[in-house]
Design a protein around this motif. Structure first.
Motif: not given
Length: 313
Positions: A28-37, A45-51
């Motif tokens: 089902p999912s192709a996305v994972s989230v790390a809210t702390k980082t 592939k990993t992308y970094t944002f402000d929040r």
């Protein structure tokens, strides 16, 4: 100055929950989230944002996490813009508008901002006035969602340095003193907005919408002297980009999708030109980028909330 410049643009990502069709998929999912980082991983592939806000973030979490500080800046006299950007069906309208009942947990950014602004203004006990407008951009045509489009009152974009750059001529601004009056106006504007069903979204926004709150407040700083602050908060719900083949758009809907994708493509080119510090920024290539000109390259404080669907399909 460099520190202030860095703070002037922030980007957040909100990942919506899986829908029933996506849950039924073998993967089902192709996305994972790390809210702390503040990171989002799409496949490997990993992308970094402000929040970053995960699938179970509430509307309140979004407001407290990234919106409230922006509203405080608008109350302090700055020009601020928040806009939701993403593919159709990823939750832009839910994030920006949601339920128009301010006490509903599904109330979005607009009703929460309205409530917060009036609570803050009433607590200061200073003189203030609030004016609101609601503008729709549909197939490169400007439509006033609050005013009656009378004969001879055609909306058009003009440029005037004294009015803060690009503005919409003949757009009605309604003066209001209470949050409840603003909610009545929002109900009117939302009913007038153009929506349609596609294969990707039961209620797809077919237009870009800009809800603007202009705040005038008067304070006594030194005995005998008064200071007038004028802050502007633009809340923008962009129409979603879409693949016409997958969305099933035909005839009028296909033309709408073409217009939406073209204006979003121009927005992408403008952002790229700003990032690369190119000598020419193509603001005039679409009405959307002209409207957002002061929000993207001007002195405004800008917050982009990119909405993301996690489904692998």
């Amino acid at each position: 100055m460099e520190i202030e410049k860095e703070k002037s643009v922030r980007v957040a990502v909100r990942v919506r929950p899986l829908n029933e069709r996506e849950k039924a998929s073998p993967r089902p999912s192709a996305v994972s989230v790390a809210t702390k980082t503040h990171q989002v991983t799409v496949r490997k592939k990993t992308y970094t944002f402000d929040r970053v806000f995960g699938q179970y973030a509430t509307q309140k979490d979004i407001f407290k996490g990234i919106v409230q500080s922006v509203v405080d800046e608008a109350l302090a006299g700055y020009n601020c813009t928040i806009f939701a950007y993403g593919q159709t069906g990823t939750g832009k309208t839910h994030t920006i508008q949601g339920s128009l009942s301010p006490h509903d947990e599904n109330a979005g950014i607009i009703p929460r901002c309205v409530n917060y602004i009036f609570e803050k203004l009433q607590a200061t006990k200073s003189e203030y006035s609030v004016r609101v407008s609601y503008l729709q951009l549909y197939n490169e045509e400007l439509i006033d969602l609050l005013g009656e489009n009378k004969k001879g009152k055609q909306l058009k974009l003009l440029e005037n340095a004294n009015r803060g750059g690009v503005y919409c001529h003949n757009l009605e601004e309604v003066t209001t003193l209470t949050a409840s009056h603003v909610f009545d106006l929002l109900e009117i504007g939302s009913k007038n907005r153009i929506m349609a069903e596609t294969l990707l979204n039961d209620s797809s926004s077919r237009s870009h919408c800009i809800f603007t709150i202009r705040i005038h407040s008067k304070e006594s700083s030194i005995p005998g002297e008064e200071m007038i602050q004028i802050g502007t908060l633009n809340l923008v719900d962009l129409a979603g980009s879409e693949c016409v083949g997958r969305s099933g758009a035909r005839n009028v809907r296909a033309r709408e999708a073409g217009s939406i994708n073209q204006s979003l493509l121009t927005l992408g080119r403008v952002i790229t030109a700003l990032v690369d510090k190119l000598p020419h920024i193509p603001y005039r290539d679409s009405k959307l980028t002209r409207l957002l000109q002061e929000s993207l390259g001007g002195r405004a404080m800008t917050t982009i909330i990119a909405t993301l669907g996690p489904g692998k399909c």
